[in-house]
Design a protein around this motif. Structure first.
Motif, PDB file in Angstrom:
ATOM      1  N   ASP A  98    -119.080  10.518  -3.113  1.00 20.77           N
ATOM      2  CA  ASP A  98    -120.399  10.834  -2.549  1.00 20.77           C
ATOM      3  C   ASP A  98    -121.107  11.979  -3.260  1.00 20.77           C
ATOM      4  OD1 ASP A  98    -120.275   8.835  -0.575  1.00 20.77           O
ATOM      5  OD2 ASP A  98    -119.055  10.129   0.702  1.00 20.77           O
ATOM      6  N   CYS A  99    -120.762  12.206  -4.519  1.00 20.86           N
ATOM      7  CA  CYS A  99    -121.403  13.278  -5.296  1.00 20.86           C
ATOM      8  C   CYS A  99    -121.807  12.785  -6.684  1.00 20.86           C
ATOM      9  CB  CYS A  99    -120.473  14.481  -5.417  1.00 20.86           C
ATOM     10  SG  CYS A  99    -120.144  15.311  -3.850  1.00 20.86           S
ATOM     11  N   GLU A 132    -134.195  11.605  -9.506  1.00 21.16           N
ATOM     12  CA  GLU A 132    -133.516  12.801 -10.017  1.00 21.16           C
ATOM     13  C   GLU A 132    -133.668  12.923 -11.531  1.00 21.16           C
ATOM     14  OE1 GLU A 132    -129.530  12.345  -8.682  1.00 21.16           O
ATOM     15  OE2 GLU A 132    -130.009  12.709  -6.568  1.00 21.16           O
ATOM     16  N   CYS A 139    -112.779   8.990  -8.848  1.00 23.80           N
ATOM     17  CA  CYS A 139    -112.599  10.155  -7.988  1.00 23.80           C
ATOM     18  C   CYS A 139    -112.573   9.701  -6.535  1.00 23.80           C
ATOM     19  CB  CYS A 139    -113.720  11.170  -8.186  1.00 23.80           C
ATOM     20  SG  CYS A 139    -113.948  11.675  -9.897  1.00 23.80           S
ATOM     21  N   SER A 166    -124.608  12.400  -7.959  1.00 24.21           N
ATOM     22  CA  SER A 166    -125.714  13.165  -8.545  1.00 24.21           C
ATOM     23  C   SER A 166    -125.220  14.342  -9.377  1.00 24.21           C
ATOM     24  CB  SER A 166    -126.647  13.673  -7.437  1.00 24.21           C
ATOM     25  OG  SER A 166    -127.283  12.591  -6.789  1.00 24.21           O
ATOM     26  N   LEU A 167    -124.067  14.893  -9.025  1.00 26.06           N
ATOM     27  CA  LEU A 167    -123.514  16.006  -9.798  1.00 26.06           C
ATOM     28  C   LEU A 167    -123.144  15.565 -11.209  1.00 26.06           C
ATOM     29  CD1 LEU A 167    -121.208  17.721  -7.123  1.00 26.06           C
ATOM     30  CD2 LEU A 167    -123.475  18.448  -7.922  1.00 26.06           C
ATOM     31  N   PHE A 186    -117.747   8.459  -6.992  1.00 25.78           N
ATOM     32  CA  PHE A 186    -117.768   9.903  -7.234  1.00 25.78           C
ATOM     33  C   PHE A 186    -117.669  10.705  -5.937  1.00 25.78           C
ATOM     34  CE2 PHE A 186    -119.770   8.377 -11.163  1.00 25.78           C
ATOM     35  CZ  PHE A 186    -119.070   9.109 -12.107  1.00 25.78           C
ATOM     36  N   GLU A 245    -121.740   6.069  -5.600  1.00 22.18           N
ATOM     37  CA  GLU A 245    -121.477   7.207  -4.715  1.00 22.18           C
ATOM     38  C   GLU A 245    -120.011   7.240  -4.288  1.00 22.18           C
ATOM     39  OE1 GLU A 245    -123.036   9.743  -4.097  1.00 22.18           O
ATOM     40  OE2 GLU A 245    -125.169   9.370  -4.378  1.00 22.18           O
ATOM     41  N   LEU A 285    -112.770  14.771  -7.915  1.00 23.82           N
ATOM     42  CA  LEU A 285    -114.103  14.989  -8.474  1.00 23.82           C
ATOM     43  C   LEU A 285    -114.200  16.382  -9.092  1.00 23.82           C
ATOM     44  CD1 LEU A 285    -117.082  14.181  -8.890  1.00 23.82           C
ATOM     45  CD2 LEU A 285    -117.546  15.138  -6.618  1.00 23.82           C
ATOM     46  N   LYS A 286    -113.667  17.384  -8.393  1.00 26.97           N
ATOM     47  CA  LYS A 286    -113.691  18.757  -8.903  1.00 26.97           C
ATOM     48  C   LYS A 286    -112.969  18.846 -10.242  1.00 26.97           C
ATOM     49  CE  LYS A 286    -112.422  23.494  -7.663  1.00 26.97           C
ATOM     50  NZ  LYS A 286    -111.793  24.372  -6.635  1.00 26.97           N
ATOM     51  N   GLN A 339    -112.673  14.633  -3.041  1.00 25.94           N
ATOM     52  CA  GLN A 339    -113.383  15.784  -3.583  1.00 25.94           C
ATOM     53  C   GLN A 339    -112.549  16.545  -4.614  1.00 25.94           C
ATOM     54  OE1 GLN A 339    -116.498  16.886  -3.047  1.00 25.94           O
ATOM     55  NE2 GLN A 339    -117.028  15.204  -1.662  1.00 25.94           N
TER      56      GLN A 339
END
Length: 395
Positions: A48-49, A93, A2, A51-52, A46, A43, A8-9, A5
């Motif tokens: 920078d996401c 997390e 990804c 964690s999602l 992904f 990060e 990633l979505k 963004q």
């Protein structure tokens, strides 16, 4: 995977709407591409996401782990995050959503596949690497009990070995709970799995220096290991007993126990003429005790040798020499007597006089010069003296 963004979505939407097969494909691709990435690389991967994506995996595993749905893939994917360099945030997390309890439940479930248990144990091991506080968190969640039970019950040697390593990790650098690990290992010694017995005895030897003081509760289970018909268990038992005897707090009961095993109890010996398979562990234990005694004398600690002599080890070894039902008992007892006779202690003359009084000068000399053949030359009269020597000793 990804670069922005929008990608990633699309990935997360594909995950959220996807079937088990689709999610398995996503995880497989993720593992192959990201297995050695650092946290910063994850990060970037992904947008920078990261964690999602981790949150979606942990949610799915909590919902489906009891059914085993893609469990191994899920665990391996979580491992990519937790094991990544500088991945402490991912670990936090995972723990915040009950990751430790989930992993322990996976390990404890009877229906969990062995490869999945091993993957869960490896994840728990990765958590211990983060430091003492995380080891304490595991122990507070009853990890020692769950992992020890897994080691005792598992049918996979590979899974058992990972469980053994984890118990060792939980004992090192974890003073609040190291005694808990020690007790769990002692409790494993009588279990029905020979491999678990061997691993528990081996790990006890590694943990004992960390604990320092030896526990009296370890003596009897360690002695009972000498009954095992498996050579590897016998070897670990011998080494464990040799280590334990160095601790003064358990030395006396351990030596008393060893000497006592040279003459099986009445309940064990009454079936001697019956089922051989029933009595064989008793005879193996007798031979094992004689071997350990011989090894202790070889170690050259005069204090231990003198204690054995005071505990009437000589007539007990002679009694074991008379066990014609088990040649190894005769051989090990003969070797122990030979070693005692050759040992230069204050009581050496006492050993020789005791042996000569029971089997005569000629047999005593043969023990010293030709120990491998001594049992072949025992006469019926000498055999009667050997098997009755403890009766005369007690009278």
């Amino acid at each position: 995977m990804c670069s922005n963004q929008e990608e990633l979505k699309q990935l997360l939407q594909r995950w959220d709407k996807g079937s088990k097969t689709v999610r398995a494909e996503i995880l497989t691709q993720f593992i192959s591409q990201c297995i050695n990435m650092t946290s910063s690389e994850l990060e970037r991967h992904f947008a920078d996401c990261a964690s999602l994506f981790l949150a979606r995996i942990t949610t799915w595993i909590r919902i489906t782990y009891m059914m085993g749905t893609c469990l191994n893939l899920q665990l391996r994917a979580i491992s990519v995050f937790i094991s990544s360099a500088s991945g402490h945030r991912f670990l936090t997390e995972f723990l915040e959503v009950g990751g430790i309890l989930t992993l322990l439940e996976i390990v404890g479930l009877i229906q969990t596949a062995e490869e999945d248990k091993m993957a869960a144990l490896e994840l728990l091991s990765q958590i211990t690497v983060a430091g003492r506080r995380y080891k304490e968190l595991l122990c507070e969640s009853y990890a020692v009990k769950v992992v020890a039970e897994c080691l005792g019950r598992s049918q996979s040697i590979a899974t058992q070995d990972v469980a053994r390593q984890l118990l060792h990790q939980l004992a090192v650098g974890n003073p609040r709970y190291q005694s808990q690990v020690y007790k769990a290992l002692v409790a494993l010694l009588p279990c029905s799995s020979e491999e678990a017995q061997r691993m528990a005895a081996h790990t006890l030897r590694e943990v004992q220096p960390i604990i320092g003081v030896a526990s009296a509760t370890a003596v009897e289970p360690s002695l009972q290991l000498l009954r095992s018909l498996h050579v590897d268990v016998q070897q670990e038992a011998c080494q464990l007993l040799k280590d334990l005897v160095m601790h003064e707090e358990v030395r006396h009961p351990l030596l008393i126990g060893l000497v006592g095993l040279l003459k099986p109890s009445v309940d064990d010996s009454t079936v001697q003429a019956g089922n051989r398979s029933t009595t064989l562990p008793v005879h193996v234990q007798q031979a094992g005790a004689a071997h350990v005694i011989q090894q202790l004398v070889v170690m050259g600690t005069n204090e231990i040798t003198d204690m054995l002599i005071e505990m009437s080890v000589v007539p007990h070894l002679l009694y074991a020499m008379g066990n014609t039902a088990h040649s190894n008992s005769q051989r090990q007892a003969s070797l122990a007597l030979k070693t005692l006779l050759e040992t230069d202690t204050a009581d050496n003359s006492k050993v020789r006089s005791q042996v000569e009084a029971i089997v005569g000068d000629e047999m005593c000399e043969m023990i010293l010069t030709d120990v491998d053949k001594v049992c072949d030359h025992i006469t019926m009269a000498q055999l009667d003296m050997l098997t009755s020597c403890l009766s005369s000793e007690s009278s």
